[in-house]
Design a protein around this motif. Structure first.
Motif, PDB file in Angstrom:
ATOM      1  N   GLU A 148       1.577 -18.743  -1.509  1.00  0.00           N
ATOM      2  CA  GLU A 148       1.960 -17.405  -2.111  1.00  0.00           C
ATOM      3  C   GLU A 148       0.885 -16.762  -3.055  1.00  0.00           C
ATOM      4  OE1 GLU A 148       4.457 -15.238  -1.191  1.00  0.00           O
ATOM      5  OE2 GLU A 148       4.898 -16.573   0.461  1.00  0.00           O
ATOM      6  N   ARG A 149       0.385 -17.796  -3.921  1.00  0.00           N
ATOM      7  CA  ARG A 149      -0.656 -17.448  -4.813  1.00  0.00           C
ATOM      8  C   ARG A 149      -1.978 -17.150  -4.209  1.00  0.00           C
ATOM      9  NH1 ARG A 149       1.898 -21.936  -7.829  1.00  0.00           N
ATOM     10  NH2 ARG A 149       0.057 -23.107  -6.968  1.00  0.00           N
ATOM     11  N   GLY A 150      -1.814 -17.343  -2.980  1.00  0.00           N
ATOM     12  CA  GLY A 150      -3.132 -17.226  -2.025  1.00  0.00           C
ATOM     13  C   GLY A 150      -4.207 -18.363  -1.900  1.00  0.00           C
ATOM     14  N   ASN A 151      -3.635 -19.584  -1.860  1.00  0.00           N
ATOM     15  CA  ASN A 151      -4.523 -20.703  -1.891  1.00  0.00           C
ATOM     16  C   ASN A 151      -4.530 -20.870  -0.279  1.00  0.00           C
ATOM     17  OD1 ASN A 151      -4.822 -23.570  -1.024  1.00  0.00           O
ATOM     18  ND2 ASN A 151      -4.878 -23.725  -3.457  1.00  0.00           N
ATOM     19  N   PRO A 152      -5.953 -20.650   0.283  1.00  0.00           N
ATOM     20  CA  PRO A 152      -6.012 -20.683   1.708  1.00  0.00           C
ATOM     21  C   PRO A 152      -5.784 -21.986   2.408  1.00  0.00           C
ATOM     22  CG  PRO A 152      -8.001 -20.863   0.471  1.00  0.00           C
ATOM     23  CD  PRO A 152      -7.260 -20.586  -0.527  1.00  0.00           C
ATOM     24  N   VAL A 169      -2.044 -22.178   2.813  1.00  0.00           N
ATOM     25  CA  VAL A 169      -1.577 -21.204   4.042  1.00  0.00           C
ATOM     26  C   VAL A 169      -1.899 -22.063   5.282  1.00  0.00           C
ATOM     27  CG1 VAL A 169      -2.285 -19.059   5.123  1.00  0.00           C
ATOM     28  CG2 VAL A 169      -1.870 -19.081   2.501  1.00  0.00           C
ATOM     29  N   ARG A 216       7.791 -17.356   5.449  1.00  0.00           N
ATOM     30  CA  ARG A 216       6.271 -16.645   5.417  1.00  0.00           C
ATOM     31  C   ARG A 216       6.365 -16.176   6.921  1.00  0.00           C
ATOM     32  NH1 ARG A 216       2.402 -17.491   1.975  1.00  0.00           N
ATOM     33  NH2 ARG A 216       0.994 -17.010   3.418  1.00  0.00           N
TER      34      ARG A 216
END
Length: 399
Positions: A308-312, A315, A351
């Protein structure tokens, strides 16, 4: 202190003839379909219940009178006008204010205890961390947790307790036969928890419990066949057709931990590589996340938070896992061909990209049949409570 369950067992006169088994089965089935109709359609007129169930108006009226006396349903305060002449209909609806059921879900790191109303809604829940996995201690703390929740829900009466867990759970004996991750063998859950709570206790595997929850309160209501896949630290499945969950001898159905998963690379304790549980488990997800230095613990929600914090990398780990879950779903679809597939898996619940990845792996032709759990915020509480609620709705006059 042990609590007293609500007395729902109908009494019979000693001079009454002993009912034949077929008559008893028919009454149980009729009572079930009437109460299920109130659950699904209430507030609903008795005449509508008669039309929906095919039972005579007199029979529906009799069952509704019994349910009202027991406190399971009540008449609506506002009568409904019929389209023709005659008196207004007085609809009936569940009385969800009087009774609750206890729900206990035993996971590897913690136990969830909860109270649910008759519509399967969580009234209150609490998570109890495990200081150790001794079954007597774990179940004693669960009983204490339930007692505290009942004190919070003053004015309600408990009907019983449902317990759900992974591993091999024998519903008929109320026993967790084998839970390797907890190192539990032949734990008499019904006996131990019943002695501590003073309430009727029913026990089942969490995948089967959630199939029942979905059929009663969730997206699978009305589906002719339902497959549920539970992906946590334990990975297992359950299958229901025509309102019956398949248990198999000693309730061993749904043990899919060692099914081979195409593309799997994780070594399993059984000596093979790529077994379904070791490949998909939350332990494996967290270990991979630690190796990538995304998290430093064993809580899979921290991986979701990193995504959610954008860590690829987080994800990627979650979407890759969802694709592998999709392969497992595709395998089970090929074998069982259910109308609906419900998946309980953290990434798929939280997600959209994970749900999309899962459905892509399943394939366009069958993707629409696959849905996430209907209980994203309370799935473990609902699993436990659904064990008891299934018993209630199958035989409402003799819980």
């Amino acid at each position: 202190m042990p609590r007293t369950a609500a007395p729902l067992l109908a009494s019979h006169s000693p001079n009454s003839p002993v009912p034949r088994a077929a008559d008893s089965d028919r009454r149980r089935t009729n009572a079930s379909v009437v109460l299920r109709s109130v659950l699904e359609h209430g507030p609903v007129a008795r005449s509508t219940i008669s039309r929906l169930t095919g039972l005579s108006p007199a029979s529906v009226t009799d069952y509704c009178a019994r349910f009202t006396e027991l406190g399971l349903i009540r008449e609506s305060a506002t009568p409904q006008r019929s389209k023709g002449v005659g008196r207004p209909h007085v609809p009936v609806d569940l009385d969800a204010s009087r009774f609750v059921v206890g729900g206990v879900h035993v996971a590897v790191p913690y136990t969830t205890v909860a109270l649910l109303d008759l519509r399967g809604r969580v009234v209150v829940e609490r998570r109890i961390g495990h200081d150790g996995t001794n079954p007597s201690l774990v179940l004693a703390r669960a009983a204490e947790g339930l007692d505290a929740l009942l004190a919070e829900a003053a004015g309600t009466t408990p009907l019983g307790v449902g317990v759900a867990a992974g591993g091999w759970v024998d519903r008929d004996s109320g026993t967790i036969v084998d839970h390797p991750l907890l190192d539990w063998r032949d734990v008499q859950v019904r006996e131990l928890l019943g002695a501590r709570t003073g309430l009727p206790v029913h026990v089942d595997g969490h995948a089967r419990a959630l199939v029942n929850g979905e059929r009663l309160f969730g997206r699978a209501r009305g589906s002719r066949s339902v497959l549920h896949l539970f992906v946590g630290n334990v990975v297992d499945a359950a299958f229901a057709t025509n309102d019956e969950v398949h248990h198999g001898p000693r309730s061993q159905a749904g043990a899919i931990a060692h099914l081979p998963l195409r593309g799997g690379t994780e070594p399993c304790d059984c000596g093979r590589v790529g077994c379904l549980q070791v490949e998909l488990s939350e332990r494996t997800l967290c270990r991979r996340a630690r190796e990538a230095r995304i998290v430093d613990g064993v809580n899979p929600t921290h991986v979701v938070a990193a995504a959610e914090r954008g860590n690829p990398v987080a994800v990627r780990l979650l979407t890759q896992r969802a694709r592998m879950v999709g392969r497992a779903v595709g395998l089970l679809l090929d074998i069982l061909n259910p109308e609906t597939v419900v998946v309980t898996e953290l990434g798929v619940i939280r997600r959209e990209d994970c749900l999309r990845a899962l459905r892509e792996e399943v394939g366009d032709a069958r993707a629409s049949a696959v849905v996430p759990t209907s209980f994203p915020d309370s799935v473990l509480a609902v699993a436990g409570g659904s064990v008891m609620l299934d018993v209630l709705y199958r035989d409402p006059l003799s819980v």
